[in-house]
Design a protein around this motif. Structure first.
Motif, PDB file in Angstrom:
ATOM      1  N   GLY A 346       0.972  -1.150   0.017  1.00 26.64           N
ATOM      2  CA  GLY A 346       0.008   0.111  -0.055  1.00 26.64           C
ATOM      3  C   GLY A 346       0.846   1.181   0.146  1.00 26.64           C
ATOM      4  O   GLY A 346       0.564   2.216  -0.651  1.00 26.64           O
ATOM      5  N   PHE A 350       0.217   3.384  -3.171  1.00 30.71           N
ATOM      6  CA  PHE A 350      -0.725   4.826  -2.725  1.00 30.71           C
ATOM      7  C   PHE A 350       0.011   5.789  -2.409  1.00 30.71           C
ATOM      8  O   PHE A 350       0.009   7.076  -2.486  1.00 30.71           O
ATOM      9  N   HIS A 357      -6.461   5.586  -4.406  1.00 29.76           N
ATOM     10  CA  HIS A 357      -6.878   4.670  -3.236  1.00 29.76           C
ATOM     11  C   HIS A 357      -8.330   4.902  -2.570  1.00 29.76           C
ATOM     12  O   HIS A 357      -8.947   5.935  -2.643  1.00 29.76           O
ATOM     13  N   LYS A 360      -8.325   4.654   4.005  1.00 27.72           N
ATOM     14  CA  LYS A 360      -6.972   4.442   4.911  1.00 27.72           C
ATOM     15  C   LYS A 360      -7.597   3.805   6.295  1.00 27.72           C
ATOM     16  O   LYS A 360      -8.150   4.388   6.871  1.00 27.72           O
ATOM     17  N   TRP A 365      -3.577   1.130   3.664  1.00 24.21           N
ATOM     18  CA  TRP A 365      -4.624   1.017   2.645  1.00 24.21           C
ATOM     19  C   TRP A 365      -4.940  -0.265   2.276  1.00 24.21           C
ATOM     20  O   TRP A 365      -4.082  -1.193   2.371  1.00 24.21           O
ATOM     21  N   THR A 367      -5.525  -3.387  -0.161  1.00 21.08           N
ATOM     22  CA  THR A 367      -4.776  -3.685  -1.540  1.00 21.08           C
ATOM     23  C   THR A 367      -5.400  -5.220  -1.805  1.00 21.08           C
ATOM     24  O   THR A 367      -4.524  -6.074  -2.589  1.00 21.08           O
ATOM     25  N   VAL A 371      -9.659  -4.089  -5.154  1.00 15.41           N
ATOM     26  CA  VAL A 371      -9.007  -2.543  -5.418  1.00 15.41           C
ATOM     27  C   VAL A 371      -8.158  -2.603  -6.458  1.00 15.41           C
ATOM     28  O   VAL A 371      -8.021  -1.896  -7.189  1.00 15.41           O
TER      29      VAL A 371
END
Length: 685
Positions: A346, A350, A357, A360, A365, A367, A371
């Protein structure tokens, strides 16, 4: 007008409401706040008064005089049933005995040591209504209990202590002329087959019965069932301790536990059959679930031959590709990092590369695959990460994982679980052979590693669109039934009717969308789910679904009736009477209730399809053995059956599969099967 945050800051600064008002209007606050405080003084002081705990009320009360242990005797039963063992221990609760709860057993125990004793007991067992058998997994020690009329007798069978022919004793016990009751009998049958012993005469399995009575319980071990039905705990399973019955061990406690568990099976045998009859599942139990046990035991014992060399080579080729992908990902990221760490990945995607993204969280984040799929075309690293995950999964779970479980004869033996899914479907574990990947070309290559033995080939037969056909039958929708009766492309027909265009003008995209709707309807798909599947707007997806229900109105009526029945009765049923409780419909959580509605719509359809394939398995296995064929069933993958077939029996086997699968159930539409053969599973599929 003063919010909690402002109020708290003021009280912390001035320590009390009284002090705050003493200093007003000179306090450190905005003019608007001061104005609100001045205008709301009466309200503030009254609120403080209401919130003040009165400690000097004139009550004749002393707390120490009123200590209580407010535990009714039944609390132990309740906490035990809820599996709150720590609360039971903390409060020192003891069992509450209900005189009507548990059948009482006075057991007379006889250690079986000689051939002469064995013959006498075998004669008694043949005359008994049934015997209850509970054994260690390796069949080296068994408790056998039976009713003599005056009391219950128990025999202790110990391989180390018996002086006669142990194999002959077990052969006699597990023959057809002794009717037996057991728990998880499919596992016992597999152990018997592995020792070349018969698996006949079983008339009841208490685990299977408990599963049918509550398919969502999750666990059907004896300890849990005894708590569920009798609110009593069985003793600790000392009989399962290592070396519990070793020649020099103190075996008294182990034998006591073993007999207790055998008595528990007998108690459940008294309790469960009437409940099956009451809920209308007696026939399902005796014609589908119980007869399937020996079929599955034989399939497990047979196993599936694997080309270990090809599997190893495949794993090596994956390793090379994984290393190349790793390097490409490191180059794109500018430095090595742990690709398998969502946090580190992440930060690269990001943080460093600045890709769009979602939210959070505390751990970083998200993943996950959903996504990353949406970001696939944003940066080359994303496609590489997705491919890396695919290759790594193939290598660890399948290439390496399967190599570890190949037996000495080159075969892999899975375990079919009969009491796991709530819909009645079988599942496969250790390893899961129902989950061999097929959706990607690379994953499909795994099936090439599963092969037929020399002189054999694999014949694969699977039901074509069985759940849609079951939907047509159960809903009685005339247009859907007619679509199947014309034996045309059901997805193209649906597209033609939904989009109001001639059949020959249906485009591949329209057919694909209709297919998604067709299968989605079976699973109670929402407009949101369909929009995600087809990458269209939610409004378009809703229009597709509405058009579908306009085209097949009785499907809509049928699905709505399933949800209504589940809300009223708490369960839904299959065509064969299998029940699936739907407690989620009573949840206060919207998502849970929505899930419950999907379960109510799908379970009768998927469960009926599961029942049909089970019936087909029983009949196919019976025909193969009755006609003295060498070919044997080796795998079931939901609506697919696989037979390792002697080459000279191919035509006969195909005929048997066709006849028995077609006639496993009588529906308003024909059951159709696709059948292929080959030297490996890939070719046969």
């Amino acid at each position: 007008g003063v919010g909690e945050k402002t109020a708290m800051a003021l009280v912390q600064q001035y320590h009390s409401v009284a002090e705050l008002y003493r200093l007003l209007p000179e306090i450190d606050a905005k003019p608007g706040v001061i104005k609100k405080l001045q205008e709301g003084r009466e309200s503030a002081e009254h609120s403080r008064y209401l919130a003040t705990i009165v400690t000097d009320a004139p009550l004749n009360f002393a707390p120490e005089d009123n200590l209580r242990r407010p535990f009714a005797p039944e609390l132990y039963d309740l906490l035990l049933k809820m599996e709150f063992q720590k609360l039971i221990d903390r409060y020192g609760l003891t069992p509450h005995r209900d005189t009507e709860a548990t059948p009482e057993y006075t057991v007379t125990v006889e250690p079986l040591e000689t051939e002469q004793q064995a013959q006498a007991l075998l004669a008694q067992w043949r005359q008994a209504d049934h015997v209850t058998v509970y054994a260690l997994p390796d069949l080296s020690v068994l408790s056998v209990q039976w009713d003599t009329g005056a009391h219950t007798s128990a025999a202790e069978l110990d391989q180390n202590r018996y002086t006669g022919d142990w194999h002959a004793l077990l052969s006699a016990l597990f023959s057809a002329d002794i009717r037996k009751v057991g728990h998880h009998i499919k596992d016992t049958m597999r152990a018997l087959l592995e020792q070349d012993l018969p698996i006949e005469g079983y008339g009841f399995d208490t685990a299977l019965a408990a599963y049918l009575l509550d398919a969502t319980a999750g666990s059907y071990d004896l300890q849990r069932l005894f708590v569920t039905y009798y609110n009593e705990e069985l003793p600790k399973p000392l009989h399962l301790e290592p070396d519990a019955f070793a020649p020099l061990a103190d075996t008294a406690s182990a034998w006591a536990a073993l007999h207790s568990y055998c008595s528990a099976v007998e108690a459940l045998y008294e309790t469960l059959p009437p409940k099956l009859e009451e809920l209308g599942m007696k026939e399902l139990y005796h014609t589908v679930e119980l007869p399937l046990c020996p079929v599955l035991a034989r399939m497990e014992q047979r196993g599936f031959l694997v080309d270990a060399k090809a599997l190893s080579d495949f794993g090596e080729s994956l390793t090379g590709t994984i290393r190349q992908l790793e390097q490409r990902i490191y180059d794109a990221a500018g430095a090595p990092f742990n690709i398998n760490s969502p946090k580190q990945l992440g930060e690269i995607l990001f943080g460093k590369l600045g890709l769009p993204h979602g939210k959070k969280t505390k751990t970083g984040w998200s993943t996950n695959a959903d996504v990353l799929e949406k970001l696939r075309w944003q940066h080359p690293i994303v496609a590489d990460v997705l491919e890396y995950r695919q290759y790594s999964k193939l290598k660890s779970t399948y290439a390496d994982g399967l190599l570890k479980v190949i037996d000495a004869d080159g075969r892999i033996r899975t375990s079919f679980q009969m009491t796991v899914t709530a819909t009645g479907r079988l599942s496969s574990t250790e390893p899961n052979l129902q989950n061999i990947p097929t959706r990607t070309e690379l994953g499909s290559q795994m099936r090439r590693m599963f092969v037929a033995a020399p002189g054999n080939l694999l014949v694969d037969a699977d039901y074509s669109q069985i759940e849609l056909r079951v939907l047509a039958h159960m809903s009685g929708d005339e247009r859907l039934i007619e679509a199947y009766k014309t034996a045309q492309d059901i997805h193209a027909i649906t597209a033609s009717q939904v989009f109001h265009i001639p059949l020959n003008e249906v485009t591949p995209l329209q057919r694909r969308n209709a297919k998604a709707v067709n299968f989605g309807i079976v699973y109670g798909i929402s407009a949101f789910g369909l929009s995600e599947d087809l990458s269209i707007s939610r409004k378009e997806a809703m229009e597709y679904i509405e058009r579908y229900f306009e085209t097949y109105p009785q499907v809509k009526t049928f699905l709505d009736s399933l949800v209504a029945h589940a809300k009223e009765q708490g369960y839904v049923t299959t065509m064969f009477g299998r029940r699936r409780p739907v407690p989620e419909l009573k949840s206060s959580n919207f998502m849970q209730r929505s899930f419950g509605e999907r379960v109510a719509m799908n379970s009768p359809i998927q469960g009926t399809a599961a029942d049909i394939i089970k019936i087909a398995m029983i009949r196919v296995d019976e025909r193969l053995r009755r006609e003295n064929l060498r070919s044997r069933l080796i795998l079931q993958v939901h609506d697919e059956l696989l037979i390792e077939t002697a080459e000279d029996e191919k035509e006969t086997v195909m005929k048997i599969l066709s006849e028995e699968m077609h006639h496993a159930a009588s529906l308003k539409v024909e059951l159709e099967i696709d059948m292929h053969d080959g030297k490996n599973w890939f070719e046969a599929k």
